[in-house]
Design a protein around this motif. Structure first.
Motif, short mmCIF file in Angstrom:
data_model
loop_
_atom_site.label_atom_id
_atom_site.label_comp_id
_atom_site.label_asym_id
_atom_site.label_seq_id
_atom_site.Cartn_x
_atom_site.Cartn_y
_atom_site.Cartn_z
N UNK A 28 0.84 -1.20 0.00
CA UNK A 28 0.00 0.00 0.00
C UNK A 28 0.87 1.24 0.00
N UNK A 29 0.27 2.34 -0.42
CA UNK A 29 0.99 3.61 -0.43
C UNK A 29 0.37 4.53 -1.46
N UNK A 52 4.13 -4.13 5.28
CA UNK A 52 5.59 -4.26 5.21
C UNK A 52 6.21 -3.72 3.92
N UNK A 53 5.35 -3.38 2.96
CA UNK A 53 5.87 -2.88 1.67
C UNK A 53 5.07 -1.63 1.27
N UNK A 54 5.78 -0.54 1.03
CA UNK A 54 5.10 0.70 0.61
C UNK A 54 5.32 0.96 -0.88
N UNK A 55 4.22 1.17 -1.60
CA UNK A 55 4.31 1.57 -3.00
C UNK A 55 4.36 3.09 -3.08
N UNK A 89 9.81 -1.86 3.45
CA UNK A 89 10.33 -2.14 2.10
C UNK A 89 9.63 -1.20 1.10
N UNK A 90 10.31 -0.94 -0.01
CA UNK A 90 9.81 0.04 -0.97
C UNK A 90 9.50 -0.62 -2.31
#
Ligand code: PEP
Ligand code: MN
Length: 260
Positions: A28-29, A52-55, A89-90
């Motif tokens: 998400x992001x 744990x993962x950003x867009x 994380x990206x």
């Protein structure tokens, strides 16, 4: 064909988040990187909610050439910095072979957007990198064309590929793109790689992202990529579909039943 190898479904793990073979992950992001403050604010809320993962995109392939085109390299650096600072994380889109080297050094996961699904030179370059790659289907692509594009990534042995079904252009105007609830199920019969969906771009309206997410997870999608923004009304792109950050926790709670 690498994608069609029989056997166990692949599980792709990124920063502890798992996709595939029964695991449903979430990314998400915001649609686009707009400022460091926007990214930090978003990353903190995501982290608090165990995402744990950003867009966030630095390169924005827009229909209108005069619309915001993204912060480009400066944006990549910003995203990498915030990812490290907050500890998330990206994930970002790249649109050209010339971006691959730098982006793959700085950003954890690279995404091929719908408009580049058939950019075969880009896919060939990405087949050589170690980072996980998310491949989105083209605006008017068939499932077979989508799988063949994935084959460009997989053919030399790349193992960390995630397919992302983001819907296709149809005559229906109530949605931005039509998202067939059967798509993940069908694609998963043809590949051992995980298949996630992007309900944000398909729905096109924030209030429709939740029902579509639930439907797609129930239909077998291995996860979601969701747009959320601290202040969607002021967003420089896709302001109708981004879930306000302050509503994100509620959104997560409502998909939780099916997510688990
Ligand atoms: C995105 O995910 O930021 C995006 C632009 O979506 P798509 O490539 O599916 O249109
Ligand atoms: Mn967007």
């Amino acid at each position: 064909m690498k994608l069609k190898i029989e056997g166990k479904k692949k599980v792709i793990e990124i920063n502890g988040e798992k996709f595939g073979n029964g695991h449903k992950g979430i990314i998400a992001g915001p649609c686009a990187i707009e400022s460091e403050k926007q990214l930090v604010e978003t990353a903190r809320v995501l982290k608090k909610n165990n995402i744990k993962i950003m867009r966030a995109s630095a390169y924005k392939p827009r229909t209108n050439p005069y619309a915001f085109q993204g912060m480009e390299e400066e944006g990549l650096e910003m995203l990498a910095r915030v990812g490290k600072k907050v500890g998330i994380a990206t994930e970002t889109e790249i649109t050209d072979t010339r971006q691959v080297e730098k982006a793959s050094e700085m950003i954890d996961v690279l995404r091929v957007g719908a408009r580049n699904m058939q950019n075969y030179e880009l896919l060939k370059e990405l087949s050589k990198i170690e980072n996980p790659v998310i491949l989105k289907n083209g605006l008017a692509s068939t499932i077979d064309e989508f799988l063949m594009a994935g084959e460009y990534l997989a053919r030399k042995g790349k193992e960390n590929i995630i397919f992302c079904w983001r819907g296709i252009r149809t005559f229906e105007k109530e949605v931005r793109y039509s998202m067939d609830a059967l798509a993940p199920h069908i694609i998963k019969q043809k590949t051992r790689f995980p298949v996630i969906v992007d309900p944000s771009h398909a729905a096109g309206k924030k209030e429709n992202v939740l029902p579509l997410s639930r439907a797609m997870l129930a239909g077998g999608a291995d996860g979601l990529i969701i747009e959320t923004h601290p202040n969607p009304e002021k967003a420089l792109s896709d302001n109708r579909q981004q879930i306000p950050l302050k509503e994100f926790q509620k959104f997560l709670k409502k998909i939780d039943l099916i997510h688990k």
